[in-house]
Design an enzyme around this catalytic site. Structure first.
Site, PDB file in Angstrom:
ATOM      1  N   HIS A 154      37.909   0.031-108.393  1.00  0.00           N
ATOM      2  CA  HIS A 154      39.172   0.724-108.158  1.00  0.00           C
ATOM      3  C   HIS A 154      40.036   0.554-109.396  1.00  0.00           C
ATOM      4  O   HIS A 154      41.179   0.114-109.338  1.00  0.00           O
ATOM      5  CB  HIS A 154      39.856   0.210-106.890  1.00  0.00           C
ATOM      6  CG  HIS A 154      40.091   1.297-105.885  1.00  0.00           C
ATOM      7  ND1 HIS A 154      41.257   1.447-105.187  1.00  0.00           N
ATOM      8  CD2 HIS A 154      39.310   2.343-105.494  1.00  0.00           C
ATOM      9  CE1 HIS A 154      41.166   2.498-104.393  1.00  0.00           C
ATOM     10  NE2 HIS A 154      39.997   3.056-104.559  1.00  0.00           N
ATOM     11  N   HIS A 180      33.051  10.756-110.388  1.00  0.00           N
ATOM     12  CA  HIS A 180      33.194   9.671-109.420  1.00  0.00           C
ATOM     13  C   HIS A 180      32.260   9.849-108.224  1.00  0.00           C
ATOM     14  O   HIS A 180      31.743   8.881-107.683  1.00  0.00           O
ATOM     15  CB  HIS A 180      34.653   9.610-108.947  1.00  0.00           C
ATOM     16  CG  HIS A 180      35.010   8.340-108.254  1.00  0.00           C
ATOM     17  ND1 HIS A 180      35.212   7.156-108.929  1.00  0.00           N
ATOM     18  CD2 HIS A 180      35.201   8.056-106.949  1.00  0.00           C
ATOM     19  CE1 HIS A 180      35.517   6.207-108.061  1.00  0.00           C
ATOM     20  NE2 HIS A 180      35.511   6.723-106.858  1.00  0.00           N
ATOM     21  N   GLU A 188      32.281  -2.016-105.581  1.00  0.00           N
ATOM     22  CA  GLU A 188      32.829  -0.748-106.059  1.00  0.00           C
ATOM     23  C   GLU A 188      34.034  -1.010-106.950  1.00  0.00           C
ATOM     24  O   GLU A 188      34.664  -2.063-106.887  1.00  0.00           O
ATOM     25  CB  GLU A 188      33.254   0.143-104.882  1.00  0.00           C
ATOM     26  CG  GLU A 188      32.083   0.794-104.183  1.00  0.00           C
ATOM     27  CD  GLU A 188      32.350   2.255-103.847  1.00  0.00           C
ATOM     28  OE1 GLU A 188      33.519   2.627-103.725  1.00  0.00           O
ATOM     29  OE2 GLU A 188      31.371   3.007-103.704  1.00  0.00           O
TER      30      GLU A 188
END
Length: 737
Positions: free
Chosen positions: A94, A48, A92
């Site tokens: 999640h 990550h 991004e």
């Protein structure tokens, strides 16, 4: 305590480090690491944070253009939008947190991406999202679970974004069974700043103070970056504590405090504490500046009793920033953040040692060289292998015939096609009063730049079925579609941010998909002159050995010099003429037609031609500047018939179209680089001349008007189509409430 119970090798493996990486760590340190240091390396070298599996393929992305102010490597990318202003944006993922805890997972994704943007000195003005789920129709366990997940994700996105006062103006909701074990939540945010007032994540100047601002640190999110770097299995429920909890009201205070701070010359750099929290922010700031840092962890504001140095370094508590201040400005910074009722503390200083030195109650508890951790993470060259499922994927028997009316009814009522107002009505899309074209209005979304009178258009897209049958062309097509949607508003596409969602990188077939998709993005961005200015890689989207389809989500941003000339994408006026731009072929690979009528994701990917795509963009943009167009919409999922029907129902105007095609069903073909435009009768000759000058194929399809939608042998009352389009999704998503 954990260290006493485990030997060093067990400790490393428990932190998802390999034994090879442990040996590397010992070499870097010249000794065995302690518990805190193991935690630091595990976070910074996680997939990550380090991109260790993907870095090899990201290196060749085109990242430069005269309008690019900041490319990849910072909190967010920045482009020049003229008149002294810049657009700051990023997308991004999640995904993992949103599967475990949909509301907080999605909410903290939105909060994190906003911090990435306002950390750069920009005020966030627009959000979008790309979310993917398994099918939500029916009573199967998967459908019920994904209705629950979708409701939670939407509530989380809306709850956080609305509290922040940032409009959510567009996005994409998709459904494919490959997401049954891993839904995707990709959050995009865009802000506007003065072009000469961009702040970077730097920590330089020996003796300059390092300051902590925002919320107190708790134990929430411990190990979150590592959790997001592993596949899910039956034990994933036990990972629930690794999902952070967001507080949008604190974030709103943090936003205003930071923007007030940026008006003064008090700081060297500022960094959001995102994945891996204080560890990643401190190491990245020092790493970029090739400096060192001392931090006193007992000075970090704590929310819980008995917290350890390990907890402080790896917590992913939300709404926090790390600042490198100018020496002597500490009290002025403290005054600003205390005024906004936020925690603020001087916790360390910049050094020239090149090391991160951590202290706890006066004693050194860890010392790690910065560069090897932040800049020299392992770069893996994982095995790649063309997936076996691709053997024979192009051989599809499409000899079975269906009436176009039957096909149309099936496609038009599909969850992918129907209106998602149930979703976007939960988002405030009009706050800040600059939204020109918001959700539900088809194709790209648009916000006005009130300081300049210009507009920014944006779109987030990915056709994951196309990426499944051909990852390279599918990823290129995603860049093309996001750009096409922006161009349909009259704006010139300028740059992308991406979110590359894939399965387990330890599977050579997944790495092959990833490598191919990166090639597709590289070639598309190069040929279309839309550089990549930032993004995110999300791997390990796999549960019990089943990975998601390749999903390289692309968010494109473009500039329109006149906000008043932003084109709508639905029919505007009865009697206007309808044109198709571009060439329609019998291309059904990975199409909605193939999925719904033949129950498969297969076939030959539609032709990719960048010069045709660019010509289409430029023709629509030029025609719009000359005032020749009333509306424009791209042709994508479901083909021409679905595009025309959508323009009709959203515009509340009928359409009569007769289209000459090689095969009757080509009305559902998903050939790329096509658009439907609406032209008033007095402008049609000038418009046709422009098309001929540009050498673009065009055909007159018919007229806007009436109470019916008539497209070749498809015939529907407008009111009945509107009922399906605007009500079907609500019926499905609320069926078990």
């Amino acid at each position: 305590m954990m260290q006493k119970e485990m030997n060093l090798e067990e400790l490393a493996l428990a932190h998802s480090l390999t034994l090879e990486e442990l040996e590397n760590i010992k070499e870097i340190l010249g000794r065995d690491p302690n518990y805190v240091e193991i935690g630091i390396f595990s976070a910074m070298w996680s997939e990550h944070c380090s991109y260790k599996s993907s870095k090899k393929y990201l290196n060749g992305f085109p990242t430069k253009a005269p309008w690019v102010i900041q490319g990849p490597g910072e909190n967010a990318g920045v482009i020049d939008i003229g008149d002294g202003y810049a657009a700051v944006f990023k997308m991004e993922s999640h995904n993992h947190p949103s599967f475990i805890e949909p509301y907080q997972g999605a909410a903290t994704g939105v909060g994190g991406i906003m911090r990435d943007v306002f950390t750069m000195g920009a005020r966030p003005v627009a959000s979008m999202n790309l979310i993917q789920f398994a099918g939500i129709e029916g009573d199967s366990e998967t459908a019920q679970k994904h209705r629950y997940l979708l409701r939670g994700v939407v509530a989380g996105i809306g709850g956080y974004g609305n509290c922040m006062g940032v409009p959510t103006i567009g996005g994409q909701v998709g459904f494919e069974e490959c997401y049954a074990g891993n839904n995707l939540v990709n959050a995009f945010n865009l802000g506007i700043a003065k072009a000469d007032e961009i702040f970077l994540g730097l920590a330089e100047g020996i003796g300059n103070p390092v300051m902590y601002v925002g919320s107190k640190t708790g134990r929430d999110g411990l190990g979150g970056a590592v959790m997001s770097s592993a596949a899910f299995d039956e034990d994933s429920e036990s990972k629930r504590p690794t999902v952070q909890v967001g507080d949008p009201f604190t974030e709103k205070l943090l936003l205003e405090a930071c923007l007030e701070l940026f008006k003064h010359d008090y700081i060297i750099g500022i960094q959001d504490m995102g994945a891996a929290g204080l560890t990643s922010s401190s190491f990245e700031m020092a790493g970029r500046s090739e400096s060192g840092m001392i931090m006193h962890l007992d000075k970090v504001p704590a929310r819980e009793e008995g917290m350890t140095p390990y907890d402080f370094m790896l917590s992913e508590s939300q709404e926090r920033m790390l600042i490198c201040a100018k020496k002597g400005c500490e009290q002025k910074i403290i005054d600003i953040f205390e005024k906004w009722e936020l925690d603020v503390a001087v916790i360390g200083e910049v050094t020239n040692t090149g090391n991160m030195e951590l202290f706890w109650e006066g004693e050194k508890c860890a010392e790690v060289p910065v560069q090897p951790v932040s800049e020299q993470a392992p770069v893996l060259d994982r095995p790649v292998a063309r997936p076996e499922y691709l053997d024979g994927i192009e051989d599809v028997d499409m000899s079975k015939e269906f009436s176009n009316q039957v096909v149309f009814d099936k496609l038009f009522s599909d969850m992918e096609v129907v209106d998602k107002s149930w979703v976007y009505d939960q988002y405030d899309s009009m706050v800040q009063t600059n939204t020109v074209k918001g959700p539900g209005k088809l194709d790209g979304s648009v916000v006005r730049i009130k300081e300049t009178g210009k507009a920014l258009a944006m779109s987030a897209d990915c056709n994951t079925r196309q990426c499944y049958i051909n990852p390279e062309l599918g990823a290129a097509a995603a860049v093309m579609e996001s750009g096409r949607n922006v161009a349909m508003t009259g704006a010139t596409p300028k740059a992308i941010t991406d979110c590359l969602n894939f399965g387990n990188p330890q599977n050579p077939e997944v790495m092959w998909q990833f490598a191919q998709a990166c090639e597709g993005i590289k070639s598309a961005c190069k040929e279309l002159n839309t550089p990549v200015i930032g993004g995110n890689v999300s791997l390990y989207n796999e549960t019990n050995g089943v990975g998601v389809f390749p999903t390289p989500a692309i968010a494109m941003v473009g500039v329109n010099d006149d906000a008043n000339k932003s084109l709508p994408s639905c029919f505007q006026e009865d009697g206007n003429m309808i044109y198709l731009l571009g060439d329609t072929k019998s291309e059904f690979g990975a199409s909605l037609y193939m999925k719904k009528m033949f129950d498969t994701v297969a076939g030959v990917h539609p032709e990719v031609d960048f010069s045709k795509e660019l010509n289409l963009w430029n023709t629509v943009i030029e025609a719009n500047k000359e005032g020749l167009l009333k509306a424009a919409k791209d042709v994508n999922v479901g083909g021409l018939a679905i595009a025309l029907a959508k323009m009709a129902v959203v515009g509340n105007r009928g359409v009569e179209a007769n289209i000459s095609l090689e095969e009757s069903r080509d009305i559902f073909s998903e050939s790329l680089s096509r658009a439907v435009v609406e032209v008033s009768p007095e402008n049609y000759q000038a418009f046709e001349r422009l098309c001929e000058k540009n050498g673009i194929i065009y055909s007159n399809l018919g007229l806007v008007g009436g109470g019916k939608v008539s497209i070749n042998d498809i015939y529907k009352e407008l009111d009945s189509l509107k009922d399906v389009y605007f009500n079907k999704f609500k019926e499905v998503i609320e069926q078990d409430l």
